[in-house]
Design an enzyme around this catalytic site. Structure first.
Site, PDB file in Angstrom:
ATOM      1  N   LYS A  93       0.549  -0.942   0.122  1.00  0.00           N
ATOM      2  CA  LYS A  93      -0.080  -0.268   0.020  1.00  0.00           C
ATOM      3  C   LYS A  93       0.503   1.338   0.445  1.00  0.00           C
ATOM      4  CE  LYS A  93      -4.305  -1.901   1.407  1.00  0.00           C
ATOM      5  NZ  LYS A  93      -3.991  -2.785   2.936  1.00  0.00           N
TER       6      LYS A  93
HETATM    7  O1  LIG Z   1      -5.184  -4.676   0.045  1.00  0.00           O
HETATM    8  C1  LIG Z   1      -5.223  -5.162   0.670  1.00  0.00           C
HETATM    9  O2  LIG Z   1      -4.690  -6.375   0.540  1.00  0.00           O
HETATM   10  C2  LIG Z   1      -6.059  -5.619   2.093  1.00  0.00           C
HETATM   11  C3  LIG Z   1      -7.477  -4.253   1.263  1.00  0.00           C
HETATM   12  C4  LIG Z   1      -8.752  -3.868   1.387  1.00  0.00           C
HETATM   13  O3  LIG Z   1      -9.561  -3.524   0.768  1.00  0.00           O
HETATM   14  N1  LIG Z   1      -8.431  -4.788   2.401  1.00  0.00           N
HETATM   15  C5  LIG Z   1      -7.690  -5.846   3.476  1.00  0.00           C
HETATM   16  O4  LIG Z   1      -8.347  -5.939   4.378  1.00  0.00           O
HETATM   17  N2  LIG Z   1      -6.450  -5.804   2.874  1.00  0.00           N
HETATM   18  C6  LIG Z   1      -5.499  -6.417   3.937  1.00  0.00           C
HETATM   19  O5  LIG Z   1      -6.293  -8.260   3.607  1.00  0.00           O
HETATM   20  C7  LIG Z   1      -5.706  -8.720   5.141  1.00  0.00           C
HETATM   21  C8  LIG Z   1      -6.366  -8.507   5.993  1.00  0.00           C
HETATM   22  O6  LIG Z   1      -7.105 -10.257   5.983  1.00  0.00           O
HETATM   23  P1  LIG Z   1      -8.356 -10.605   6.758  1.00  0.00           P
HETATM   24  O7  LIG Z   1      -7.220 -11.300   7.757  1.00  0.00           O
HETATM   25  O8  LIG Z   1      -8.401 -11.888   6.159  1.00  0.00           O
HETATM   26  O9  LIG Z   1      -9.861 -10.098   7.234  1.00  0.00           O
HETATM   27  C9  LIG Z   1      -4.820  -7.234   5.804  1.00  0.00           C
HETATM   28  O10 LIG Z   1      -3.076  -7.257   5.120  1.00  0.00           O
HETATM   29  C10 LIG Z   1      -5.294  -6.588   4.930  1.00  0.00           C
HETATM   30  O11 LIG Z   1      -4.133  -4.550   4.644  1.00  0.00           O
END
Ligand SMILES: O=C(O)c1cc(=O)[nH]c(=O)n1[C@@H]1O[C@H](COP(=O)(O)O)[C@@H](O)[C@H]1O
Length: 349
Positions: free
Chosen positions: A165
Site C-alpha cells: 500500500k
Molecule cells: O490490500 C489488501 O490486501 C487489503 C485491502 C482492503 O481493502 N482490505 C484489507 O483488509 N486488505 C488486507 O487484507 C488483510 C486482512 O485480511 P483478513 O485477515 O482476511 O481480513 C490485511 O493485510 C489488509 O491490509
C-alpha cells in the site's frame, strides 16, 4: 559472517541461484520443503557467487528465479488460478497470530512463521500476499524475513503480491517502484498494492516500472473496511465518485498498455459492501483483488455476486481466517485448498 570472497565486477553478483535450484530440484525429488528451506538458511552463512550470464540463462529457461518474469502478469495469474484456484493466501504474522501459534512475537518467531507458511503454501496455492507492515514491525530482521519469504516463494514458482500500500509524490513513487518491481529491485515481487490518494498520475513511475518488468499493480479503489466509504464514495463536482474515477483511470491505462488484453493495472475492490451498482467492472480491463474473505465477512458467494460480470478476473484473498487453523502446515494447506475450491466453484473459474 563476513567472507573473504568478494564480487569481482559487474559480471558477477551475489545471487540466489543455489536456493532456487535446491527448491526447484528438491521438491520434485521429494525433499520436504522445510528441508530445502533449511538448506536455504545454510546459504545465508555461505557466499554464493555465480556469473550474471548464468543467472540470466537460468531465468530464461524457467528456473523461476526471483525477477525472472517471462510472461505478462495477467497471464501468470491466469496460469496460477487455472492450477490452484482464485485464492490469494494472505500471510499476515500479527503479534496475536504468532502468540496464538505459541511462537515468540520476535524476529525469531517471525522466521519460524516463514518456515511454516512456506511449507504450507508451496504446491498448495498459486498466489501469496504478505502484508509488509507485519514484517517491518520487526525492524531489519523482519525485512530480511520478508525478503526470504518472497525469494523462497518465487523460487518455488508461486506469485507474490506484496501488500505494501505504497503511494506518494512522483519522485518517491519512483523509489517505491525500485524497491519492489523489476529484477534489480531491493525485494522483487510479482505485484504490489498502492494507494492512489496522492493522485493517479503521481503513481506513473510505479505503473511504468511494472509494465517494463511484467509486474502487476493493484490500486486501492474500494477498500473492504467501513471507514473507507466516506472518502471513496465521495463525489467529484461532475458527480463521478472517487472510486469510479479510479476505475476509469485504470481502464484508460490498461486499454493504452494492453489493448484487447487484460492489462497490468488491477484494482483492490472489497466485496464486503455488496454488489456494485454503478460500475462496469469488466470494462476496467484488469484484475481485481478482493480482500475480506473470512474474517471481514465476505464469502465465496459474496465474491461471486460482486464480480458477476468478470468472475475470471478475480483474486480473492483471506488472511486471518486461514492462518487461524495453524501452525500445523498440513491444516493450513487443507484450509487454503478448501477455500480455493469453494471460490473456484462460486466463480466457476
Ligand atoms: O490490500 C489488501 O490486501 C487489503 C485491502 C482492503 O481493502 N482490505 C484489507 O483488509 N486488505 C488486507 O487484507 C488483510 C486482512 O485480511 P483478513 O485477515 O482476511 O481480513 C490485511 O493485510 C489488509 O491490509
Amino acid at each position: 559472517m563476513s567472507s573473504p570472497i568478494r564480487p569481482v565486477g559487474p559480471a558477477w553478483t551475489w545471487a540466489p541461484l543455489a536456493p532456487a535450484l535446491v527448491r526447484r530440484l528438491g521438491y520434485p525429488l521429494g525433499l520436504l520443503p522445510t528441508a530445502a528451506d533449511r538448506l536455504w538458511r545454510v546459504r545465508t552463512e555461505w557466499v554464493t557467487i555465480v556469473p550474471m550470464s548464468l543467472v540470466s540463462k537460468a531465468g530464461s529457461v524457467g528456473f523461476g528465479l526471483p525477477g525472472s518474469s517471462s510472461a505478462p502478469f495477467a497471464d501468470r495469474v491466469r496460469t496460477a488460478v487455472g492450477r490452484y484456484g482464485p485464492l490469494v493466501f494472505g500471510l499476515d504474522p500479527s503479534g496475536d497470530l504468532l502468540t496464538g501459534w505459541s511462537l515468540p512475537d520476535t524476529p525469531d518467531g517471525l522466521e519460524r512463521f516463514v518456515d511454516i507458511v512456506l511449507d504450507a503454501s508451496v504446491g498448495a496455492v498459486g498466489v501469496v500476499k504478505p502484508q509488509a507492515a507485519f514484517y517491518e514491525r520487526h525492524g531489519w530482521r523482519g525485512i530480511r524475513s520478508l525478503a526470504r519469504l518472497v525469494e523462497s516463494c518465487r523460487g518455488a514458482g508461486l506469485l507474490v503480491l506484496l501488500d505494501a500500500k505504497r503511494g506518494d509524490i512522483g519522485s518517491t513513487s519512483q523509489a517505491y517502484a525500485e524497491a519492489y518491481l523489476g529484477p534489480d529491485a531491493g525485494i522483487p515481487v510479482d505485484a504490489i498494492t498502492v494507494t492512489p490518494y496522492l493522485g493517479f498520475a503521481a503513481m506513473q513511475p510505479i505503473l511504468d516500472r511494472a509494465v517494463a518488468s511484467d509486474a502487476g499493480v493493484f490500486v486501492v479503489t474500494r477498500s473492504s473496511n467501513a471507514e473507507g466509504r466516506a472518502l471513496q464514495s465521495a463525489r467529484h463536482a461532475d458527480t463521478v465518485t472517487v472510486e469510479q474515477h479510479l476505475v476509469a483511470n485504470i481502464a484508460a491505462e490498461n486499454n493504452r498498455l494492453a489493448p484487447g488484453r487484460v492489462g497490468p493495472i488491477g484494482s483492490v475492490f472489497g466485496p464486503t459492501h455488496g454488489p456494485p451498482t454503478d460500475f462496469d467492472l469488466r470494462a476496467m480491463n484488469g484484475l481485481f483483488l478482493a480482500p475480506g474473505v473470512g474474517a471481514q465477512g465476505a464469502t465465496p458467494a459474496t465474491v461471486a455476486a460482486c464480480f458477476a460480470d468478470c468472475p475470471d478476473r478475480v483474486l480473492a484473498s483471506a488472511s486471518r481466517s486461514l492462518l487461524a487453523v495453524g501452525p500445523d502446515p498440513s491444516r493450513l494447506r487443507h484450509s487454503a485448498q478448501t477455500l480455493a475450491a469453494h471460490l473456484r466453484d462460486a466463480l466457476r473459474t
